[in-house]
Design an enzyme around this catalytic site. Structure first.
Site, short mmCIF file in Angstrom:
data_model
loop_
_atom_site.label_atom_id
_atom_site.label_comp_id
_atom_site.label_asym_id
_atom_site.label_seq_id
_atom_site.Cartn_x
_atom_site.Cartn_y
_atom_site.Cartn_z
N TYR A 72 53.93 7.05 31.01
CA TYR A 72 54.93 8.12 31.04
C TYR A 72 56.18 7.73 30.25
CZ TYR A 72 57.63 12.07 32.82
OH TYR A 72 58.35 13.22 32.91
N PHE A 124 62.60 29.44 8.09
CA PHE A 124 61.28 29.82 8.60
C PHE A 124 61.46 30.75 9.80
CE2 PHE A 124 57.45 29.10 11.23
CZ PHE A 124 56.55 29.67 10.36
N ASP A 125 60.42 31.55 10.12
CA ASP A 125 60.60 32.59 11.14
C ASP A 125 60.95 32.04 12.52
OD1 ASP A 125 57.96 31.75 10.89
OD2 ASP A 125 57.13 33.51 11.83
N ASP A 214 64.67 20.98 7.67
CA ASP A 214 63.45 21.44 8.32
C ASP A 214 62.32 20.88 7.46
OD1 ASP A 214 61.18 22.75 9.13
OD2 ASP A 214 62.05 24.76 9.09
N ALA A 216 58.88 20.22 7.67
CA ALA A 216 57.43 20.37 7.89
C ALA A 216 56.60 19.88 6.70
CB ALA A 216 57.12 21.84 8.19
N LYS A 257 51.88 19.82 9.91
CA LYS A 257 51.72 20.03 8.47
C LYS A 257 51.56 18.67 7.78
CE LYS A 257 53.71 24.10 9.69
NZ LYS A 257 54.17 24.39 11.04
N HIS A 449 55.26 39.77 14.55
CA HIS A 449 54.03 39.71 13.74
C HIS A 449 52.87 39.02 14.44
CE1 HIS A 449 56.10 35.96 13.03
NE2 HIS A 449 55.01 35.45 12.53
#
Ligand code: F0G
Length: 457
Positions: A72, A124-125, A214, A216, A257, A449
């Protein structure tokens, strides 16, 4: 004779995929309410919905999973990941999260408040969702040329530095940080140049603001810098990655990604203070700070993935496959965001289906047509994804209506790319007969979406 290019890996395990008939697909897509997210995966032959978590892990990654430490607190897998993040990305502090949007949730809980403005290149969304959910504003300052799909620019994902300077001069008080998405997914998987990253840093320093990457697809971004930016041709991808992150204060990562794992994410930061601010939110939303929603085995696979994902040979194989698909489409005269992106081809639905009213969702209409043609699942990056304006509740119609064909890493062969290209050509050839699109029957108030229900208009 010069040897042709070939993949830098061989295949050790395979997964069966199934073709279907057009009649079956017509039934399935109707049941799915013309939303490709609602299809069952076995109703899909070639799945280009996303490159996120859909790649094939290597034998070394699977091997590392077997020795994952599931403690843990203080698991060795956590320390493996900590070392990989320090050595490859250069950050002293980090926190695992279960995926990229969770990293955004934790970091933004600490840093974003109502009324804030967060400038950057196309958010990004989920990033925009997490900003708008906090009643803050995402301000897109991507260079204008990004919205001209035919124009060439080696770094079409760049932030427009003049616009950023101007924006900061007028609004700095409302800005908690500047964000740069590498690569710029929404603009078509387009890279951001090192020069641009350096300039963003300069502007941020002028106003004493931190910079968030960001990240990714940071490794694909680094590959493009090596291939396209003067002065970087002789540097390794890993050296380029280090320099890129030298301009950031913190990063959010969707490990699904460029770290080539099926699940996982993290936040990395240079400041212990920011780590401390995030830690409570991480414990509340994700898990204790040494696992943050990830199994030890998954953190192990991620550590190996960060190393493999920043190797030139791997990236060259990956990006050349996307380019191969782009070249096939070009042969057929099919318009797409060019040059080809790092992770996907973004087909220009405005140019293919101008006869479909834009209110009837051109890119989604094209996505449905491609599915009907050959069981290929792409994703709409257009008006559905753009959502409604949070204040006026009016539909937002972005400049670009794109059908994204995202290529999973190490998963499909170039024979699959040929099938995709020909299927799209068949739709392209009958484009003039497609005159109507889709209408919304039900939608969620935010990020609609994913779950929207549609019918033929
Ligand atoms: N940032 C970027 C640039 C992304 O592309 C994504 C995810 C995220 C953040 C969120 O990460 O999915 O791990 O929570 N993009 C996927 C896609 C979903 O299909 O492009 P996540």
């Amino acid at each position: 004779m010069e040897l042709p290019f070939a993949e830098s890996y061989k295949i050790k395990m395979v997964e069966t995929i199934r073709r279907s008939t057009r009649t079956e697909r017509e039934e399935w897509i109707k049941t799915a309410k013309y939303n490709l997210f609602n299809l069952k995966s076995d109703q899909v032959f070639i799945d280009l919905l996303t490159d996120s978590g859909t790649g094939a892990m290597s034998d070394k990654q699977w091997g590392a999973m077997m020795v994952g430490d599931e403690s843990y607190a203080g698991a060795s897998s956590y320390y493996n990941l900590k070392n990989a993040i320090k050595n490859i990305l250069g950050f002293d502090y980090f926190m695992p999260t279960h995926q990229g949007r969770a990293a955004e949730n934790v970091l933004f809980s600490a840093l974003v408040k109502e009324g804030d403005c967060i400038p950057g290149n196309s958010h990004f969304d989920t990033t925009k969702g997490h900003i708008e959910f906090r009643k803050a504003h995402a301000v897109d300052l991507t260079i204008d040329i990004a919205s001209d799909t035919e124009a060439y620019h080696p770094f079409k994902g760049n932030v427009d530095i003049d616009k950023l300077e101007k924006y900061m001069a007028e609004n700095a008080a409302k800005v908690p940080f500047i964000i740069v998405t590498v690569t710029n997914n929404t603009a078509g998987g387009q890279p951001v140049s090192m020069e641009c990253l350096r300039e963003v840093r300069r502007v941020a320093d002028k106003h004493n603001k931190p910079v968030l990457f960001d990240s990714a697809r940071f490794a694909e971004n680094a590959y493009f810098i090596k291939i396209r930016e003067k002065g970087y041709e002789n540097k390794t991808v890993k050296e380029i990655v280090k320099e890129m992150f030298s301009y950031a204060d913190f990063m959010t990562m969707s490990s699904k990604k460029d770290a080539i794992v099926n699940i996982g994410g993290f936040i990395a930061m240079k400041s212990q203070e920011v780590w401390r601010q995030c830690s409570t939110y991480n414990i509340m939303f994700e898990g204790f700070v040494t696992y943050g929603g990830m199994a030890g085995r998954d953190m192990n696979a991620l550590s190996v993935g960060l190393d493999e994902g920043t190797e030139f040979e791997y990236l060259e194989t990956r990006i050349k496959q996307v380019e191969y698909l782009g070249n096939r489409l070009k042969e057929f005269g099919i318009p797409f965001q060019s040059p080809a992106g790092g992770h996907a081809i973004f087909v220009d639905a405005n140019k293919i289906l101008p006869n479909v009213p834009k209110e009837q969702f051109r890119a989604q209409t094209l996505a449905v047509e491609l599915y009907l043609e050959a069981g290929i699942r792409g994703v709409e990056i257009g008006a559905l994804l753009a959502d409604r304006d949070p204040e006026t509740r009016e539909n937002r119609f972005p400049k670009l209506e794109l059908l994204r064909l995202a290529i999973p890493r190490r998963t499909y062969t170039n024979n699959h790319m040929d099938v995709i290209a020909v299927a799209l050509k068949n739709v392209f050839d009958r484009r003039d007969s497609i005159k109507s699109g889709l209408k919304i029957m039900w939608e969620a108030p935010i990020m609609r979406h994913f779950t929207v229900e549609l019918d033929k208009a």
